[in-house]
Write a protein that holds these residues in place. Sequence first.
Motif, mmCIF file in Angstrom:
data_model
loop_
_atom_site.group_PDB
_atom_site.id
_atom_site.type_symbol
_atom_site.label_atom_id
_atom_site.label_comp_id
_atom_site.label_asym_id
_atom_site.label_seq_id
_atom_site.Cartn_x
_atom_site.Cartn_y
_atom_site.Cartn_z
ATOM 1 N N PRO A 2 0.824 -1.214 0.000
ATOM 2 C CA PRO A 2 0.000 0.000 0.000
ATOM 3 C C PRO A 2 0.858 1.263 0.000
ATOM 4 O O PRO A 2 1.974 1.273 0.519
ATOM 5 C CB PRO A 2 -0.809 -0.129 1.296
ATOM 6 N N ILE A 3 0.316 2.312 -0.594
ATOM 7 C CA ILE A 3 0.983 3.615 -0.609
ATOM 8 C C ILE A 3 0.564 4.380 0.642
ATOM 9 O O ILE A 3 -0.628 4.501 0.941
ATOM 10 C CB ILE A 3 0.608 4.400 -1.876
ATOM 11 N N ASP A 4 1.526 4.881 1.384
ATOM 12 C CA ASP A 4 1.249 5.589 2.634
ATOM 13 C C ASP A 4 1.111 7.085 2.343
ATOM 14 O O ASP A 4 2.071 7.744 1.958
ATOM 15 C CB ASP A 4 2.378 5.337 3.629
ATOM 16 N N THR A 6 -0.038 9.246 4.667
ATOM 17 C CA THR A 6 -0.100 9.953 5.943
ATOM 18 C C THR A 6 1.139 10.832 6.125
ATOM 19 O O THR A 6 2.157 10.669 5.449
ATOM 20 C CB THR A 6 -0.194 8.966 7.116
ATOM 21 N N TYR A 7 1.042 11.763 7.076
ATOM 22 C CA TYR A 7 2.154 12.658 7.391
ATOM 23 C C TYR A 7 2.646 12.356 8.804
ATOM 24 O O TYR A 7 1.900 11.852 9.645
ATOM 25 C CB TYR A 7 1.708 14.121 7.284
ATOM 26 N N SER A 8 3.899 12.670 9.051
ATOM 27 C CA SER A 8 4.463 12.453 10.380
ATOM 28 C C SER A 8 3.752 13.334 11.398
ATOM 29 O O SER A 8 3.083 14.317 11.053
ATOM 30 C CB SER A 8 5.956 12.778 10.369
#
Length: 402
Positions: A2-4, A6-8
């Motif tokens: 899967p492509i993530d 989200t941000y840190s």
Amino acid sequence: MPIDLTYSSDVTDLIERTRMFVRDAVLPIEDAHGGDISAAGGDTLRTELQSAAKDAGVFAPHAPIEYGGLGLNMSDRAPVFEEAGYSLFGPVALNIAAPDEGNVHMLAHIASPEQKQQYLAPLAHGDVRSAFAMTEPAPGAGSDPTALTTRATKSDGGWLIDGQKHFITGADGAGFFIIMARTSGEPGQRGGATMFLAPADSDGLHVGRHIGTLDKAMIGGHCEVRFDKLFVPDSAVLGEPDRGFEYAQVRLGPARMTHVMRWLGAARRGHDIAVAHVARREGFGSKLGDLGMIQKMVADNEIDIAASRALMVRACWELDRGDPASNSTSIAKTFAAEAIFRIVDRSIQMCGGLGVSDDLPLARLSREVRPFRVYDGPSEVHRWAIAKRVVGAAKRAAKESE
């Protein structure tokens, strides 16, 4: 795999702090002055807003850490810049407005250590503004950069620059200029351009009239600039001679995407205002938002926002990988420039008479985002470039299969 997307946690926190800072500290000032940065105080206001942004810890998210910035890559800049763009004055406050943001990016990649200390450091800190002098009156460089006519001639210890520029954003009040001039070849020929750095108070550098334009939120206006035997030393060459067009690509792709980020924020603001209006306004026996024609406009805005963001995210991912991303940035820029205008235009329509009045910011948002279909390459030029790459690839494939 899967492509993530989200941000840190650090970036997520910065997004939220930027959102609150822009809405609490910047939007009221923009509204009080109708989005006109000059009427609001110009550089005096810029200094005040940037000081507040520093106190809020949201200043210069794009600039290298060693020069006082937060050092975000292109992908992490996207949501932060979008939140800043929610106000027309937000990019100025965070020191991420054009052309300074693009110039910071280019200087960080190309400038010598000495040039970084002289030009990049004060620009990143917000001590000065800058201008990028490329566009010329006809028959000079515009959408076709190879038409460049401004010429730099070698002289003892440096270069003499002669030429005329126009539509130079931020020229009035800039501390220095990055100048594109021809050092070899003739107009119409590819290559032969060089970038030069010059303080704004240099003899032979003249900033002329402001060219009146639709937009009013870019500090320093869009000006005519003339170079009359402007002498710059050899140390003023940015990078190497005759590689100016090549270096411009370091700036252009990222700059297209940061324009998308900022103006997508403005379009989102327009959409939010319209949705809030139709959710409470009564008409024809129901809330406007319950009517099919209004719901179509709301849905189309949501689609344009999501599609613009997705194309931008893809292009930023390629840029962060070190790819040229020429096609993806052209696609994202062309689609978003048109979609952003559609979003604001639909928002005006949903608000009726209020939409075209000064009681809401929608009319001024429309005024600001319309030039994006011209700035950083008209849509038609990008479409031509996209098609040229696709057809060229097909021709090469056909030849290889023979």
